[in-house]
Design a protein around this motif. Sequence first.
Motif, short mmCIF file in Angstrom:
data_model
loop_
_atom_site.label_atom_id
_atom_site.label_comp_id
_atom_site.label_asym_id
_atom_site.label_seq_id
_atom_site.Cartn_x
_atom_site.Cartn_y
_atom_site.Cartn_z
N ALA A 53 0.90 -1.13 -0.14
CA ALA A 53 -0.25 0.18 0.04
C ALA A 53 0.55 1.03 0.48
CB ALA A 53 -0.59 -0.25 1.18
N ASP A 54 2.43 0.93 0.52
CA ASP A 54 2.76 2.54 0.73
C ASP A 54 3.90 2.47 -0.79
OD1 ASP A 54 5.16 4.20 0.75
OD2 ASP A 54 4.80 3.42 3.02
N PRO A 55 3.87 3.09 -1.55
CA PRO A 55 5.03 3.61 -2.74
C PRO A 55 5.97 3.77 -2.48
CG PRO A 55 2.89 5.28 -2.57
CD PRO A 55 3.40 4.56 -1.29
N ALA A 56 6.28 4.48 -0.99
CA ALA A 56 7.63 4.28 -1.07
C ALA A 56 8.01 2.77 -0.41
CB ALA A 56 8.05 5.15 0.04
N LYS A 57 7.69 2.44 -0.39
CA LYS A 57 7.78 1.26 0.73
C LYS A 57 8.61 0.42 -1.03
CE LYS A 57 6.69 0.88 5.31
NZ LYS A 57 6.08 0.07 6.45
N ALA A 58 7.55 -0.05 -1.27
CA ALA A 58 6.82 -0.70 -2.91
C ALA A 58 8.67 0.08 -3.64
CB ALA A 58 6.34 -0.17 -3.56
N HIS A 59 9.26 1.42 -3.92
CA HIS A 59 10.24 1.76 -4.08
C HIS A 59 11.78 0.98 -3.62
CE1 HIS A 59 12.23 5.10 -6.50
NE2 HIS A 59 13.25 4.62 -5.72
N ALA A 60 11.22 1.46 -2.30
CA ALA A 60 12.70 0.97 -1.82
C ALA A 60 12.93 -0.56 -1.71
CB ALA A 60 12.77 0.88 -0.19
N MET A 61 11.92 -1.61 -1.85
CA MET A 61 12.31 -2.67 -2.41
C MET A 61 12.41 -4.06 -3.90
SD MET A 61 9.22 -6.16 -2.48
CE MET A 61 9.95 -7.22 -1.19
N ALA A 62 11.94 -2.34 -4.66
CA ALA A 62 12.47 -2.60 -5.63
C ALA A 62 13.95 -2.17 -6.29
CB ALA A 62 11.98 -1.74 -6.84
N VAL A 63 14.33 -0.79 -5.86
CA VAL A 63 15.73 -0.59 -5.82
C VAL A 63 17.10 -1.79 -4.84
CG1 VAL A 63 17.09 1.11 -5.52
CG2 VAL A 63 15.00 1.97 -5.95
N ARG A 64 15.93 -2.41 -4.40
CA ARG A 64 17.20 -3.49 -3.77
C ARG A 64 16.92 -4.66 -4.23
NH1 ARG A 64 14.30 -1.54 0.90
NH2 ARG A 64 12.92 -3.37 0.80
N LEU A 65 16.09 -4.78 -4.74
CA LEU A 65 16.25 -5.95 -5.27
C LEU A 65 17.09 -5.04 -7.12
CD1 LEU A 65 12.51 -7.39 -5.41
CD2 LEU A 65 14.87 -8.70 -4.50
N SER A 66 17.01 -4.24 -7.18
CA SER A 66 17.77 -4.35 -8.83
C SER A 66 19.02 -3.91 -8.48
CB SER A 66 17.63 -2.78 -8.88
OG SER A 66 15.76 -2.79 -9.82
N GLU A 67 19.57 -3.63 -6.95
CA GLU A 67 20.61 -3.31 -7.15
C GLU A 67 22.07 -4.78 -7.00
OE1 GLU A 67 20.87 0.67 -4.15
OE2 GLU A 67 20.87 -1.34 -3.21
N VAL A 68 21.00 -5.52 -6.28
CA VAL A 68 21.67 -7.05 -5.98
C VAL A 68 20.91 -8.45 -7.84
CG1 VAL A 68 21.75 -7.22 -3.80
CG2 VAL A 68 19.81 -8.19 -4.64
N GLY A 69 20.89 -7.50 -8.67
CA GLY A 69 20.58 -7.67 -9.88
C GLY A 69 19.58 -8.79 -9.85
N PHE A 70 18.29 -8.42 -9.38
CA PHE A 70 16.93 -9.00 -10.01
C PHE A 70 16.38 -7.44 -10.28
CE2 PHE A 70 18.06 -12.37 -6.61
CZ PHE A 70 17.86 -13.24 -7.46
N PRO A 71 15.88 -7.52 -11.72
CA PRO A 71 15.73 -5.50 -12.40
C PRO A 71 13.90 -6.11 -11.67
CG PRO A 71 15.87 -7.45 -14.15
CD PRO A 71 16.78 -8.35 -12.51
N ALA A 72 13.81 -5.32 -11.06
CA ALA A 72 12.24 -4.95 -10.43
C ALA A 72 11.58 -3.97 -11.00
CB ALA A 72 12.18 -4.83 -9.04
N SER A 73 10.30 -3.95 -10.96
CA SER A 73 9.52 -2.72 -11.18
C SER A 73 8.38 -2.47 -10.87
CB SER A 73 8.90 -3.06 -12.89
OG SER A 73 7.93 -4.02 -13.13
N ILE A 74 7.50 -1.63 -10.49
CA ILE A 74 6.91 -1.24 -9.68
C ILE A 74 5.07 -0.90 -10.94
CG2 ILE A 74 5.62 0.10 -8.35
CD1 ILE A 74 8.60 0.69 -6.96
N SER A 75 4.06 -1.48 -10.87
CA SER A 75 2.74 -1.12 -11.26
C SER A 75 2.11 -0.75 -10.00
CB SER A 75 2.47 -1.97 -12.48
OG SER A 75 2.58 -3.25 -11.85
N PRO A 76 1.31 0.19 -10.28
CA PRO A 76 0.03 0.48 -9.83
C PRO A 76 -1.87 -0.47 -9.81
CG PRO A 76 0.30 2.47 -11.29
CD PRO A 76 1.57 1.39 -11.12
N VAL A 77 -2.03 -1.03 -8.68
CA VAL A 77 -3.61 -1.75 -9.24
C VAL A 77 -4.58 -1.45 -8.06
CG1 VAL A 77 -2.37 -3.45 -7.83
CG2 VAL A 77 -4.39 -3.76 -10.33
N ARG A 78 -5.59 -1.42 -8.82
CA ARG A 78 -6.52 -0.48 -7.89
C ARG A 78 -7.07 -2.14 -7.25
NH1 ARG A 78 -7.47 4.21 -5.41
NH2 ARG A 78 -9.53 3.85 -5.96
N SER A 79 -7.00 -1.76 -6.14
CA SER A 79 -7.78 -3.34 -5.20
C SER A 79 -8.87 -2.22 -4.06
CB SER A 79 -6.80 -3.72 -4.24
OG SER A 79 -7.35 -4.60 -3.39
#
Length: 119
Positions: A53-79
């Motif tokens: 639910a927190d876009p900042a946490k999603a962004h931080a997770m994607a950055v951490r994953l990308s930094e260790v070699g797992f290309p990550a992306s974020i996409s919003p979805v309504r729930s």
Amino acid sequence: PAQSSRPAVPGAPRQQQPAPQARRSVPAVPVPPRTAPYAQTASGYAVQVAALADPAKAHAMAVRLSEVGFPASISPVRSGSKTLYRVRVGQVSSKAVAESLRQRLFEARGLRGQVVSNP
């Protein structure tokens, strides 16, 4: 002036200094190679590792994953009445490659992802 271990006021209790904390060593996590078969494709499959639910946490997770070699992306979805931010790793051409990526994510990061179709 030098600090004294005596109380500032006679008869007052001494202030206890906290004991120094021992540093814990964290085991190194192997970094997966940044080569195919995890190369990005225009469509196919990905591994969804979170929907936050927190876009900042999603962004931080994607950055951490990308930094260790797992290309990550974020996409919003309504729930319902709120927006969730899906964190997905990779965009690979086949489900078998996505399953392999899912297993690597679990072994390297402890993440239990789900293989999803990613147009």
